[in-house]
Design an enzyme around this catalytic site. Sequence first.
Site, PDB file in Angstrom:
ATOM      1  N   GLY A   1     -28.563  -9.175 -38.339  1.00  0.00           N
ATOM      2  CA  GLY A   1     -28.695  -8.662 -36.989  1.00  0.00           C
ATOM      3  C   GLY A   1     -28.731  -7.152 -36.887  1.00  0.00           C
TER       4      GLY A   1
ATOM      5  N   LYS B   1     -28.626 -13.673   4.949  1.00  0.00           N
ATOM      6  CA  LYS B   1     -28.074 -14.774   4.173  1.00  0.00           C
ATOM      7  C   LYS B   1     -26.636 -14.476   3.773  1.00  0.00           C
ATOM      8  CE  LYS B   1     -29.526 -12.838  -0.244  1.00  0.00           C
ATOM      9  NZ  LYS B   1     -30.410 -12.911  -1.402  1.00  0.00           N
TER      10      LYS B   1
ATOM     11  N   ASP C   1     -35.009 -12.118 -11.213  1.00  0.00           N
ATOM     12  CA  ASP C   1     -34.290 -12.563 -12.412  1.00  0.00           C
ATOM     13  C   ASP C   1     -34.450 -14.072 -12.560  1.00  0.00           C
ATOM     14  OD1 ASP C   1     -32.620 -13.010 -14.537  1.00  0.00           O
ATOM     15  OD2 ASP C   1     -30.922 -11.906 -13.738  1.00  0.00           O
TER      16      ASP C   1
ATOM     17  N   GLY D   1     -34.055 -17.546  -7.993  1.00  0.00           N
ATOM     18  CA  GLY D   1     -33.434 -18.385  -6.976  1.00  0.00           C
ATOM     19  C   GLY D   1     -33.539 -17.780  -5.586  1.00  0.00           C
TER      20      GLY D   1
END
Length: 334
Positions: A52, A206, A236, A239
């Site tokens: 890594g 909302k 992202d 939603g």
Amino acid sequence: MFECDEELGGKITNGKKIMVFTGNANRELAAEIANELGIGLGMADVKTFSDGEIFLNIGESVRGGDVFIIQPTSYPVNEHLMELLIMVDAVRRASARRITAVIPYYGYARQERKAKSREPISAKLVANLITVAGARRVLAMDLHASAIQGFFDIPMDHLMAAPIIAEYIQAKQYHDPVVVAPDLGGVTRARDLAGRLGRDIAIIDKRRPKPNQTEIMNILGDIRGRTCIMLDDMIDTAGTITQGAQALMDHGAKEVIACCTHPVLSGPAFERLEASVLKEVIVTNTIRIPEDKMLDKITVLSVAPMIAQAIRRIHSDEPLSVMFANQEKKKSDD
């Protein structure tokens, strides 16, 4: 087109060699920016070892050069951030005259404040890391929170994609468009785009009953029978944007277009966008979208000409405010 010598990297009249390097985050964007500048990408070999760790080798001299490292810190965020830091450190140790970190998408930007006790301010930590690594200037685009500009103790230039998006929308000539803020926090951004288009705005009111859940409460503004253009700085998991689009259609919108600067598009985002009522999703190429995930309804606009112009002005020690002044003049003329 930016004029320069044929030598790799190129030169302009002030005698400083301009050099553009990139990591693995968005090589296509970096190559497009370099092409806009009329130069080639600098030689940099960026690899990852099996454990890594990141390996880097700069394949040419940067001594005395004006170096621009183009690297959005998108997914995988930590890997691309480390690539940026290591590249900055490498060219600093190789005696570059000035190093500018060009970050089209600034990861960790949503962690810019403490929402409750014992939380980090990760956006500030990232700013510190970039500065300590050796960057002497930062160029970013559409930060999630403008206050992040103040996290840097070095010069920081902030570009906005609104003129690019507005130009595209004007050319499309949508039916009676109205710009919609997906929440109260996006009103300023929506008002700016609406001003460029000469249109009014609406707001989706909302509340979130639970974390990661969004409940649409009300639509503020006239959207019935109109093309709704929902604007956010990023999409992202998609939603919020897809639920908002459904609410707009339920309240009588003719069609809904979503647009954002940064297509983060994580988790179920592609599936949600594909299944949604959205007619079109307008994004920029600050973050690379894999070809195998590209949807027919996604339109990608390029920020390369704008970033290249900013790089050209930074290199020539010219003010970037002229760019913004020209944008404002064009907006008022329209």
